[in-house]
Structure formats: structure tokens, C-alpha cells
Design a protein around this motif. Structure first.
Motif, PDB file in Angstrom:
ATOM      1  N   LEU A   1     -34.357 -12.889   5.067  1.00 52.45           N
ATOM      2  CA  LEU A   1     -35.377 -12.788   6.114  1.00 52.45           C
ATOM      3  C   LEU A   1     -34.975 -11.678   7.074  1.00 52.45           C
ATOM      4  O   LEU A   1     -33.830 -11.654   7.536  1.00 52.45           O
ATOM      5  CB  LEU A   1     -35.505 -14.116   6.868  1.00 52.45           C
TER       6      LEU A   1
ATOM      7  N   THR B   1     -40.691 -16.035  13.628  1.00 49.40           N
ATOM      8  CA  THR B   1     -39.874 -15.878  12.427  1.00 49.40           C
ATOM      9  C   THR B   1     -40.727 -15.866  11.164  1.00 49.40           C
ATOM     10  O   THR B   1     -40.284 -15.358  10.131  1.00 49.40           O
ATOM     11  CB  THR B   1     -38.854 -17.020  12.314  1.00 49.40           C
TER      12      THR B   1
ATOM     13  N   LEU C   1     -41.391 -18.426   9.402  1.00 44.18           N
ATOM     14  CA  LEU C   1     -40.952 -19.486   8.483  1.00 44.18           C
ATOM     15  C   LEU C   1     -42.006 -20.594   8.399  1.00 44.18           C
ATOM     16  O   LEU C   1     -42.588 -21.005   9.408  1.00 44.18           O
ATOM     17  CB  LEU C   1     -39.628 -20.081   8.959  1.00 44.18           C
TER      18      LEU C   1
END
Length: 452
Positions: free
Chosen positions: A152, A176, A178
């Protein structure tokens, strides 16, 4: 608990100076035999070349014999005084086994100094080692350790820094992206490009995520209070590659989380456009998640009255931090500014015994080295241990980094202000895990003794 001391002189500072005099140079006979090709080039390739290549963070290249001769005066002074390579841990006390030790041995220092003092002979070209394979300064430095690029990459927003201006602190936020929980096993921060590296003083990244109602987060922590929320994710400054967590430990990132940045920049006399920083994360494989969370703690050392350093004096401050749960300390990274001179981390155990864990006795503010303990050497500390941070600041004319010894100096964010804390990754353990780790260490120690 805290305590502050101010004094005009301290023994520890005398240990930091005079390194040149302590290094026994080779005899004339030995020195005559030292050549660049056979003796010096292997040291330079191993310890210097990665930074001293074009486009990296060092101010000049050191890849050839001609380079070494051209900068020999600087090399001699900085190597003899143990300023370079940047590894300023006190070799005489505390833990000495690290994962990232890039310092020179006494023998290597004697070789380099002896070679310079005796005319810098090149030697036999056939003795030259193969040219080193150097990391790309713009690439992820830990990619080779983990078999490729980060899983990432989170970029910061860009910022244009004026040519002449006061220090800037830029604090954007970046999602992020995610969509499921993941565990980080390693993290690296990198300014993007040479100019971004030149203007960046430090970077802080904070992980923002809601753990209040997340059963996974609660189940994975030894104590919610010990963890204290996701908090600080990683700190970066010049000299630091990244953070690597030991097997069984890592940092938990949840879906919907956000990274909040703090980019501290200083002007360099020319406009730098689109300054940007990237955060790279390598994850544990799914199904191989660790049991323990690692927390980045800021162990303060500034004491009761914060920093209050009179002109022309040496100041010592000290502060205590009690571990409420068993813990393993993964590293030690002192943080001070231009008057910073030394820092020590000690452990006062519940039985009253005191141990020096690590000490930097010649702090160099341009280098914020993260000293990462070897797995078998990382201190295991029982609940109730006090971690004691002691910091020394030198505000006298004898400090070559001091911009103005007539000024009274206090705590502050600017480089000309001061700080006094250690960044330490702390992995909290359950009592059962702690006892198991202690038993494992004892067994390893006994086996090692039997082999001797």
C-alpha cells in the motif's frame, strides 16, 4: 514522575569529545601497507556508497579513488570523530546488537585514518572489489527486504515551499483506501525526489480510525488502555529508513482509516514546487496476522519545567515513564535539535535494579538514527518497570552546531528551538507471553554458553 538538573559540566560530555585522540593509529609499518584498492574501497562500498552516490542524501559522491582523495580531509575528521557514518550509539554501555548497525569498527577507523595519514596510496588495481550494487535513492529502500514494492502506498497532498520563508508545518489528511483490516509488518516514509529530501526536516504520520466498536481491535490487544488508540503511526527524519516489526507483532489498520500528516519543512533559497511525501506499507499475509500490536511511544525527557537552557551552559533533563504492562522495546531513536548532545534510556526494574539500555553520547542533529535492536537483544521489561530518559543539551560556544550560545533556549518546534524525547516502538505482551519470551531468552543464553 520527572526531575530536572542543570549543571555546568557533565562527565558524559567529556566522553563524546576527543575521539580522535582515543583512536590508536596503525604503526608506520602497518600504515605503509594500507592501500585504497585492497583496504579502503571495501569499507567505503559497504558503509558509505549508498548515501554517497549521485542523487542521494550525501553532499558528494564517494564511488572512486579520486573522490576519496578529493574529500580526504573531511573524511579523516568525520571518521576519526565517529560522526560518519552516522551511528552515534555509545559502544561502551548498553545493548550493542542491532539489526541496522552501519557504524565503523575501531579497526576500520584505524584503516581509513592510517591510509589518509600515509599519503593515500592507490595500490594494486587487481585488489579493487567489484563495484557495489547501490540502491536507487528514489526507490523504496526496504523493497529488497520484502521482495518488492509496498503493498500500500499513500501519498500526501503536495505543497509549494517559497525560496525564503519561515519553517512550515503542513498537515493534510489522506484516506488509506482500505476496505478490510490489515496488519502492517513494515513501514517506510520517503520524500519524493531530491528537492523534497532537501527541504524536509521531519514527517509525522498519525493513523485515524474508529476502534471504539470494533471487536477485532479489542480482541487483538492485550489491553485497550495500554494501546491508547491507533495514534502515531511512524516518524521520519533524515537518517531513518523505516520501521520493521518482529515476528508476531505489527500495527493494525482498519477499513475507512485516514493518515494525517505533519510535514515540517525549511526553505533552501529556491522555490520547491509540489513537495510530496509517500507512506509505504508492507502487510502480513491474510491468515498470518500477528498476536501483538506495536505502539510508537514518545518517551519525553524534558522534565518538570520543560526545557529551559541558559546561555553558555549545559543542561540536563530527565523524565520517568512507568510501563503498566509487560513490554518489549524494539528500538531507540533520540530526538533533539541543534543543542542536543547526548541521550540515555535506562530501565529501573521493579526489583530496584537499574540497567542502561542505550546511550547516544555524540548526538548529531542532522541525523535521526533509529537504532533497531536485534530480536534476541530487544529489552524484555516486566510490568512496573520505569523507563528513564535523560537528555543533555550543550548551549556553550564549544558546541560547533550551536547557532548562538548567547541565547536562552526553550522547547519548540523550530530547529533553533529544542526538544528532548526518544521515539520507541513498544510491543505490549500478556504476562504469559512475557514469561514465555523470558524463558526462551534464557534457553538461548544457556545454549550459547555451552557452545563456548
Amino acid at each position: 514522575m520527572y526531575r530536572t538538573i542543570t549543571t555546568a559540566a557533565l562527565a558524559i560530555l567529556t566522553l563524546a569529545g576527543g575521539a580522535d585522540a582515543q583512536i590508536g593509529g596503525p604503526t608506520n609499518d602497518d600504515a605503509d601497507e594500507i592501500t585504497y584498492a585492497r583496504d579502503v574501497a571495501p569499507i567505503v562500498n559497504e558503509k558509505c556508497a549508498a548515501c554517497h552516490q549521485e542523487g542521494s542524501i550525501a553532499p558528494f559522491s564517494l564511488l572512486t579513488y579520486e573522490d576519496a582523495k578529493r574529500y580526504s580531509r573531511q573524511i579523516r575528521q568525520r571518521v576519526a570523530e565517529r560522526i560518519m557514518p552516522p551511528w552515534h550509539i555509545d559502544r561502551t554501555v548498553g545493548i550493542q546488537e542491532f539489526k541496522n548497525d552501519r557504524g565503523l569498527t575501531d579497526e576500520q577507523i584505524e584503516t581509513v585514518v592510517g591510509w589518509i595519514d600515509n599519503g593515500m596510496p592507490f595500490g594494486d588495481e587487481a585488489d579493487l572489489p567489484e563495484p557495489p550494487t547501490l540502491p536507487d535513492p528514489d526507490a523504496w529502500q526496504m523493497a529488497s527486504d520484502f521482495g518488492g514494492e509496498p503493498d500500500l502506498v499513500i501519498p500526501s497532498a503536495k505543497y509549494t515551499l517559497e525560496a525564503v520563508t519561515q519553517d512550515k508545518w503542513y498537515r493534510p489528511a489522506t484516506p488509506t483506501g482500505l476496505t478490510e483490516a490489515r496488519w502492517a509488518k513494515a513501514i517506510e516514509i520517503r520524500p519524493v525526489g531530491k528537492q523534497a529530501r532537501q527541504v524536509m526536516h521531519h514527517v509525522l504520520t498519525y493513523l485515524r480510525q474508529d476502534e471504539a466498536n470494533d471487536p477485532m481491535a479489542e480482541a487483538r490487544t492485550t489491553s485497550r488502555r495500554a494501546m491508547g488508540g491507533p495514534g502515531l503511526f511512524m516518524e521520519w527524519a533524515v537518517g531513518k529508513r523505516g520501521e520493521v516489526f518482529p515476528e508476531g507483532a505489527g500495527k493494525l489498520m482498519l477499513p475507512g482509516s485516514t493518515i494525517t500528516w505533519e510535514l515540517h519543512m525549511h526553505a533552501i533559497g529556491e522555490i520547491v514546487e509540489d513537495v510530496q511525501v509517500e507512506l509505504g506499507v508492507w502487510f502480513y499475509d491474510k491468515g498470518d496476522e500477528p498476536r501483538n500490536r506495536t505502539r510508537l511511544r514518545m518517551f519525553d525527557g524534558r522534565g518538570r519545567n520543560s526545557l529551559d537552557i541558559p546561555p553558555g551552559e549545559i543542561a540536563v533533563t530527565q523524565q520517568y515513564h512507568t510501563l503498566r504492562w509487560p513490554a518489549r522495546l524494539e528500538n531507540f531513536q533520540p530526538h533533539m535539535h541543534m543543542r542536543g548532545k547526548a541521550m540515555r534510556m535506562e530501565a529501573v526494574l521493579p526489583n530496584g535494579r537499574t540497567e542502561i539500555l542505550s546511550q547516544v553520547n555524540d548526538f548529531q542533529w542532522q541525523w535521526h538514527v533509529n537504532y533497531i535492536y536485534a530480536d534476541h537483544a530487544a529489552p524484555l521489561l516486566p510490568a512496573g518497570t520505569m523507563v528513564v530518559i535523560t537528555a543533555w543539551h550543550d548551549n556553550t560556544p564549544d558546541n560547533p552546531n550551536n547557532p548562538d550560545p548567547t541565547q536562552w533556549v526553550g522547547w519548540g518546534d523550530r530547529t533553533v528551538d529544542e526538544m528532548a524525547h526518544a521515539w520507541v516502538d513498544v510491543t505490549y505482551l500478556s504476562e504469559e507471553e512475557f514469561q514465555a519470551e523470558v524463558a526462551k531468552r534464557q534457553a538461548e543464553t544457556e545454549k550459547a554458553s555451552e557452545r563456548r
